[in-house]
Design a protein around this motif. Structure first.
Motif, PDB file in Angstrom:
ATOM      1  N   GLN A  57      47.711  48.569  40.198  1.00 12.08           N
ATOM      2  CA  GLN A  57      47.629  50.009  40.059  1.00 12.08           C
ATOM      3  C   GLN A  57      49.023  50.633  40.062  1.00 12.08           C
ATOM      4  O   GLN A  57      49.850  50.297  40.920  1.00 12.08           O
ATOM      5  CB  GLN A  57      46.809  50.619  41.221  1.00 12.08           C
ATOM      6  N   GLU A  58      49.267  51.510  39.116  1.00 10.90           N
ATOM      7  CA  GLU A  58      50.509  52.271  39.086  1.00 10.90           C
ATOM      8  C   GLU A  58      50.493  53.307  40.231  1.00 10.90           C
ATOM      9  O   GLU A  58      49.440  53.608  40.793  1.00 10.90           O
ATOM     10  CB  GLU A  58      50.664  52.992  37.741  1.00 10.90           C
ATOM     11  N   ARG A  68      47.028  48.903  35.320  1.00 15.05           N
ATOM     12  CA  ARG A  68      47.929  48.170  34.429  1.00 15.05           C
ATOM     13  C   ARG A  68      47.494  46.706  34.380  1.00 15.05           C
ATOM     14  O   ARG A  68      47.282  46.069  35.416  1.00 15.05           O
ATOM     15  CB  ARG A  68      49.362  48.275  34.924  1.00 15.05           C
ATOM     16  N   VAL A  69      47.341  46.168  33.167  1.00  9.89           N
ATOM     17  CA  VAL A  69      46.988  44.767  32.964  1.00  9.89           C
ATOM     18  C   VAL A  69      48.023  44.136  32.054  1.00  9.89           C
ATOM     19  O   VAL A  69      48.292  44.650  30.961  1.00  9.89           O
ATOM     20  CB  VAL A  69      45.579  44.614  32.346  1.00  9.89           C
ATOM     21  N   VAL A  95      34.299  51.166  42.444  1.00  9.05           N
ATOM     22  CA  VAL A  95      33.571  50.679  41.268  1.00  9.05           C
ATOM     23  C   VAL A  95      34.253  51.105  39.974  1.00  9.05           C
ATOM     24  O   VAL A  95      34.404  50.310  39.044  1.00  9.05           O
ATOM     25  CB  VAL A  95      32.118  51.180  41.288  1.00  9.05           C
ATOM     26  N   ASN A  96      34.678  52.351  39.881  1.00  9.26           N
ATOM     27  CA  ASN A  96      35.239  52.858  38.631  1.00  9.26           C
ATOM     28  C   ASN A  96      36.564  52.171  38.292  1.00  9.26           C
ATOM     29  O   ASN A  96      36.856  51.919  37.119  1.00  9.26           O
ATOM     30  CB  ASN A  96      35.429  54.373  38.722  1.00  9.26           C
ATOM     31  N   THR A  97      37.380  51.870  39.303  1.00 13.62           N
ATOM     32  CA  THR A  97      38.604  51.108  39.053  1.00 13.62           C
ATOM     33  C   THR A  97      38.273  49.709  38.552  1.00 13.62           C
ATOM     34  O   THR A  97      38.932  49.177  37.647  1.00 13.62           O
ATOM     35  CB  THR A  97      39.443  51.024  40.337  1.00 13.62           C
ATOM     36  N   THR A  98      37.239  49.105  39.124  1.00 14.03           N
ATOM     37  CA  THR A  98      36.795  47.785  38.687  1.00 14.03           C
ATOM     38  C   THR A  98      36.408  47.799  37.204  1.00 14.03           C
ATOM     39  O   THR A  98      36.751  46.886  36.448  1.00 14.03           O
ATOM     40  CB  THR A  98      35.591  47.333  39.532  1.00 14.03           C
ATOM     41  N   ILE A  99      35.711  48.841  36.801  1.00 15.16           N
ATOM     42  CA  ILE A  99      35.295  48.956  35.391  1.00 15.16           C
ATOM     43  C   ILE A  99      36.516  49.081  34.485  1.00 15.16           C
ATOM     44  O   ILE A  99      36.593  48.423  33.437  1.00 15.16           O
ATOM     45  CB  ILE A  99      34.362  50.164  35.220  1.00 15.16           C
ATOM     46  N   MET A 100      37.471  49.911  34.855  1.00 15.07           N
ATOM     47  CA  MET A 100      38.665  50.098  34.027  1.00 15.07           C
ATOM     48  C   MET A 100      39.474  48.808  33.925  1.00 15.07           C
ATOM     49  O   MET A 100      40.015  48.490  32.860  1.00 15.07           O
ATOM     50  CB  MET A 100      39.525  51.226  34.584  1.00 15.07           C
ATOM     51  N   GLU A 101      39.566  48.054  35.020  1.00 16.10           N
ATOM     52  CA  GLU A 101      40.274  46.772  34.967  1.00 16.10           C
ATOM     53  C   GLU A 101      39.645  45.858  33.923  1.00 16.10           C
ATOM     54  O   GLU A 101      40.340  45.221  33.124  1.00 16.10           O
ATOM     55  CB  GLU A 101      40.240  46.106  36.349  1.00 16.10           C
ATOM     56  N   LEU A 102      38.321  45.800  33.914  1.00 19.47           N
ATOM     57  CA  LEU A 102      37.627  44.934  32.969  1.00 19.47           C
ATOM     58  C   LEU A 102      37.803  45.422  31.536  1.00 19.47           C
ATOM     59  O   LEU A 102      38.112  44.633  30.633  1.00 19.47           O
ATOM     60  CB  LEU A 102      36.144  44.867  33.333  1.00 19.47           C
TER      61      LEU A 102
END
Length: 369
Positions: free
Chosen positions: A53-54, A60-61, A82-89
């Motif tokens: 995370q920035e 950031r991936v 949960v929402n951060t998990t979704i964005m990572e994926l």
């Protein structure tokens, strides 16, 4: 369910063709642990990727190896955010797509927002929206599959890229319960009867169904509509129209269909989050003479005060899989036990990568497996 004797695991898991890359899309330690277990069973190294995370909370991936022309499997478990998990994926899927991966397969044991899989009054089917976003992120990158390990609610997705597999891997744990032949599989509501029947048939045990439990608070919310319509609304339709007064539906008193007296009651469900319904079911079973009560659930969300309530309840043991991190909850409640699903996920990944049949995993499973 798929149980492989330990002597056969090495022979099965290490047979993978080249061109497989395994990534963990979550910086969470539990996801990394599950990913490493899967990689060990497959005999491959984890792919090199940085997920962080920035300072402004942007995700950031950075993929640190070539995935061109390869089958990429992205393992993602759901953390508290949960929402951060979704964005990572989503970001990792899109990064693999732009890096010319041959195919992108999401290994998602617990699908986020799967509890919102039905239209409720003026709501929306959020799980369908999320699945559409995932397929859009990986569009034109090959087959995008979602491997779901056991019993999450079914969602009718309107595209062809998602496949759904249910795995009753908790049956392996049930076979270790002393005197499990004296057990009875319990559905805490008629809606869960089909799942309970699946367990009962495989274990050759009896089944019981709890009928008449109170309605969920979500379904009882007032949003301006009434069924049956109120007398005022009926008269407004037409003054001379005679419509018989309708009686609102009421659930009957709680009853147990089936014999649980002097037996081990095993309540099965897909998700255990808000435990009130499980506690009420356990109390009812105790009153009917059950001397031990187990709860088997695939995904242990165990939010809020769930660990404390379980510890103080009539439930003897709660068994969940490691699809969702719950280490803190286990420290708060020793009754919570975990079943590892890395074996079934690794075998599913191997079969998808090698183009082998997946149906073999879910048929002809005997009690001695």
């Amino acid at each position: 369910m798929f149980c492989v004797p330990s002597t056969e695991i090495g022979a099965i898991m290490n047979i993978t063709k080249g061109g497989l890359v395994l990534f963990s899309a979550n910086s969470n330690s539990s996801c990394m642990e599950l990913s490493k277990r899967i990689a060990e069973r497959l005999g491959v190294e984890m792919g090199k990727v940085q997920v962080y995370q920035e300072p402004n909370r942007e995700t950031r991936v950075q993929i640190q190896e070539s995935v061109r022309g390869k089958d990429v499997f992205i393992i993602q478990t759901v953390s508290k955010d949960v929402n951060t998990t979704i964005m990572e994926l989503l970001i990792m899927v899109y990064a693999c797509k732009t890096s010319c991966a041959k195919s992108i397969i999401g290994v998602i044991p617990y699908f986020p927002y799967s509890k919102q899989c039905k239209m409720r009054k003026r709501g929306s089917i959020v799980s369908k929206l999320l699945a559409s976003m995932m397929c859009k992120a990986g569009k034109n990158a090959g087959c995008y599959e979602i491997i779901r390990a056991m019993g999450a609610p079914a969602v009718s997705f309107q595209f062809k890229f998602v496949k759904r597999y249910e795995v009753d891997i908790a049956i392996c744990y049930l076979l270790q319960i002393p005197d499990y032949r004296n057990a009875v599989i319990v559905a805490k509501s008629p809606a869960s009867a089909k799942r309970a029947q699946s367990f009962a048939e495989r274990l050759r045990l009896g089944i019981a169904v709890i009928h008449g439990e109170a309605q969920d608070a979500e379904s009882d919310m007032v949003d301006g509509r009434h069924s049956p319509p109120t007398a005022k609304n009926v008269a407004a339709i037409h003054p001379s129209l005679e419509i018989p007064m309708l009686i609102p539906k009421e659930k009957p008193p709680i009853t147990v269909v089936g014999d649980v007296g002097g037996r081990i009651a095993i309540i099965v469900d897909d998700i255990i989050d808000d435990v009130d319904s499980f506690l009420a079911a356990a109390e009812t079973l105790k009153e009917r003479g059950a001397y031990k009560i187990f709860v088997m659930a695939t995904h242990g969300l165990l939010s809020s005060d769930a660990p404390r309530l379980i510890e103080e309840s009539a439930i003897d043991e709660v068994v969940v899989t490691n699809t969702i991190p719950h280490e803190i909850q286990k420290l708060q409640c020793p009754k919570i036990k975990t079943v590892d699903i890395s074996m079934i996920l690794s075998e599913a990944i191997r079969r998808i990568h090698n183009g082998e049949s997946m149906s073999y995993l879910f048929r002809n499973i005997g009690l001695d497996d």
